[in-house]
Design a protein around this motif. Structure first.
Motif, PDB file in Angstrom:
ATOM      1  N   LEU A  36       0.848  -1.192   0.000  1.00  0.00           N
ATOM      2  CA  LEU A  36       0.000   0.000   0.000  1.00  0.00           C
ATOM      3  C   LEU A  36       0.878   1.234   0.000  1.00  0.00           C
ATOM      4  O   LEU A  36       1.935   1.257   0.646  1.00  0.00           O
ATOM      5  CB  LEU A  36      -0.910   0.023   1.238  1.00  0.00           C
ATOM      6  N   THR A  37       0.439   2.266  -0.700  1.00  0.00           N
ATOM      7  CA  THR A  37       1.149   3.537  -0.644  1.00  0.00           C
ATOM      8  C   THR A  37       0.809   4.224   0.672  1.00  0.00           C
ATOM      9  O   THR A  37      -0.080   3.794   1.418  1.00  0.00           O
ATOM     10  CB  THR A  37       0.743   4.443  -1.820  1.00  0.00           C
ATOM     11  N   GLU A  40      -2.786   5.317   0.687  1.00  0.00           N
ATOM     12  CA  GLU A  40      -3.696   4.176   0.825  1.00  0.00           C
ATOM     13  C   GLU A  40      -3.703   3.650   2.253  1.00  0.00           C
ATOM     14  O   GLU A  40      -4.754   3.281   2.783  1.00  0.00           O
ATOM     15  CB  GLU A  40      -3.292   3.068  -0.150  1.00  0.00           C
ATOM     16  N   ARG A  41      -2.530   3.631   2.894  1.00  0.00           N
ATOM     17  CA  ARG A  41      -2.474   3.203   4.295  1.00  0.00           C
ATOM     18  C   ARG A  41      -3.314   4.109   5.180  1.00  0.00           C
ATOM     19  O   ARG A  41      -4.035   3.643   6.061  1.00  0.00           O
ATOM     20  CB  ARG A  41      -1.028   3.212   4.786  1.00  0.00           C
ATOM     21  N   GLU A  43      -5.867   5.867   4.302  1.00  0.00           N
ATOM     22  CA  GLU A  43      -7.286   5.648   4.017  1.00  0.00           C
ATOM     23  C   GLU A  43      -7.783   4.356   4.663  1.00  0.00           C
ATOM     24  O   GLU A  43      -8.889   4.305   5.201  1.00  0.00           O
ATOM     25  CB  GLU A  43      -7.519   5.614   2.507  1.00  0.00           C
ATOM     26  N   HIS A  59     -12.189  -1.964   1.637  1.00  0.00           N
ATOM     27  CA  HIS A  59     -11.395  -0.950   0.947  1.00  0.00           C
ATOM     28  C   HIS A  59     -10.098  -1.563   0.386  1.00  0.00           C
ATOM     29  O   HIS A  59      -9.694  -1.242  -0.740  1.00  0.00           O
ATOM     30  CB  HIS A  59     -11.076   0.211   1.890  1.00  0.00           C
ATOM     31  N   ILE A  60      -9.472  -2.456   1.126  1.00  0.00           N
ATOM     32  CA  ILE A  60      -8.254  -3.129   0.648  1.00  0.00           C
ATOM     33  C   ILE A  60      -8.574  -3.963  -0.589  1.00  0.00           C
ATOM     34  O   ILE A  60      -7.834  -3.947  -1.575  1.00  0.00           O
ATOM     35  CB  ILE A  60      -7.649  -4.002   1.758  1.00  0.00           C
ATOM     36  N   LEU A  63      -8.899  -1.710  -3.531  1.00  0.00           N
ATOM     37  CA  LEU A  63      -7.596  -1.280  -4.028  1.00  0.00           C
ATOM     38  C   LEU A  63      -6.910  -2.390  -4.829  1.00  0.00           C
ATOM     39  O   LEU A  63      -6.300  -2.126  -5.868  1.00  0.00           O
ATOM     40  CB  LEU A  63      -6.702  -0.851  -2.860  1.00  0.00           C
ATOM     41  N   ARG A  67      -5.880  -2.251  -8.777  1.00  0.00           N
ATOM     42  CA  ARG A  67      -4.521  -2.535  -9.227  1.00  0.00           C
ATOM     43  C   ARG A  67      -4.521  -3.631 -10.299  1.00  0.00           C
ATOM     44  O   ARG A  67      -3.805  -3.549 -11.288  1.00  0.00           O
ATOM     45  CB  ARG A  67      -3.669  -2.986  -8.052  1.00  0.00           C
TER      46      ARG A  67
END
Length: 161
Positions: A36-37, A40-41, A43, A59-60, A63, A67
């Motif tokens: 995660l960026t 993103e972390r 969020e 949410h993960i 993402l 991707r």
């Protein structure tokens, strides 16, 4: 046979949302870190703290799907036309993944350029004609577009496979 589902884990400090990490794996097997960026972390941490574990896992997953979708995009290369700047020419049969190594993307670019140079940059777009009284073609005209090799462009393909 039972369906094997991924199990997720989330850890981090409440005061430091950027410290949150997500883990994913099958039951009984060590879990791997989900990359995660920093944004993103944060969020994921906000989702976890505000709405709970299930919202953060959702949410993960979102993402990860995003991707995966991004990695299946294809790209090819072409050139703008000399006659009309809003037209471009390319070879749709020659493409590669958008996330391919730079060497492969360069190989695709050179292959497209070589093919167009073989035809002197000319691509026949259409053929027009008039019909005589017995429906035979007369006054046949070929519409040709010439590639401008000084103006290369990247062309995104929706689905090449």
């Amino acid at each position: 046979m039972a369906k094997q589902c991924f199990q997720y884990g989330i850890s981090g400090y409440r005061q430091m949302p950027e410290s949150f990490r997500a883990f994913k794996g099958l039951r009984g097997i060590s879990k791997e870190v989900v990359p995660l960026t920093r944004a993103e972390r944060s969020e994921v941490a906000n989702q976890f703290l505000k709405h709970g574990f299930r919202a953060a896992v959702a949410h993960i997953k979102h993402l990860e799907r995003q991707r995966e979708h991004r990695s299946k995009r294809y790209v090819t290369y072409g050139f703008k036309a000399q006659e009309q700047p809003n037209l471009f020419v390319y070879c749709p049969q020659v493409y590669c993944r958008a996330d391919a190594p730079i060497e492969e993307r360069l190989r695709v670019f050179k292959r497209v350029r070589r093919q167009l140079e073989h035809d002197n940059g000319e691509v026949k777009t259409s053929t027009e004609c008039e019909l005589d009284g017995e429906y035979r073609p007369v006054n046949i005209r070929k519409n040709i577009v010439t590639a401008d090799f000084n103006r290369p462009i990247r062309i995104w393909l929706k689905d090449a496979a």
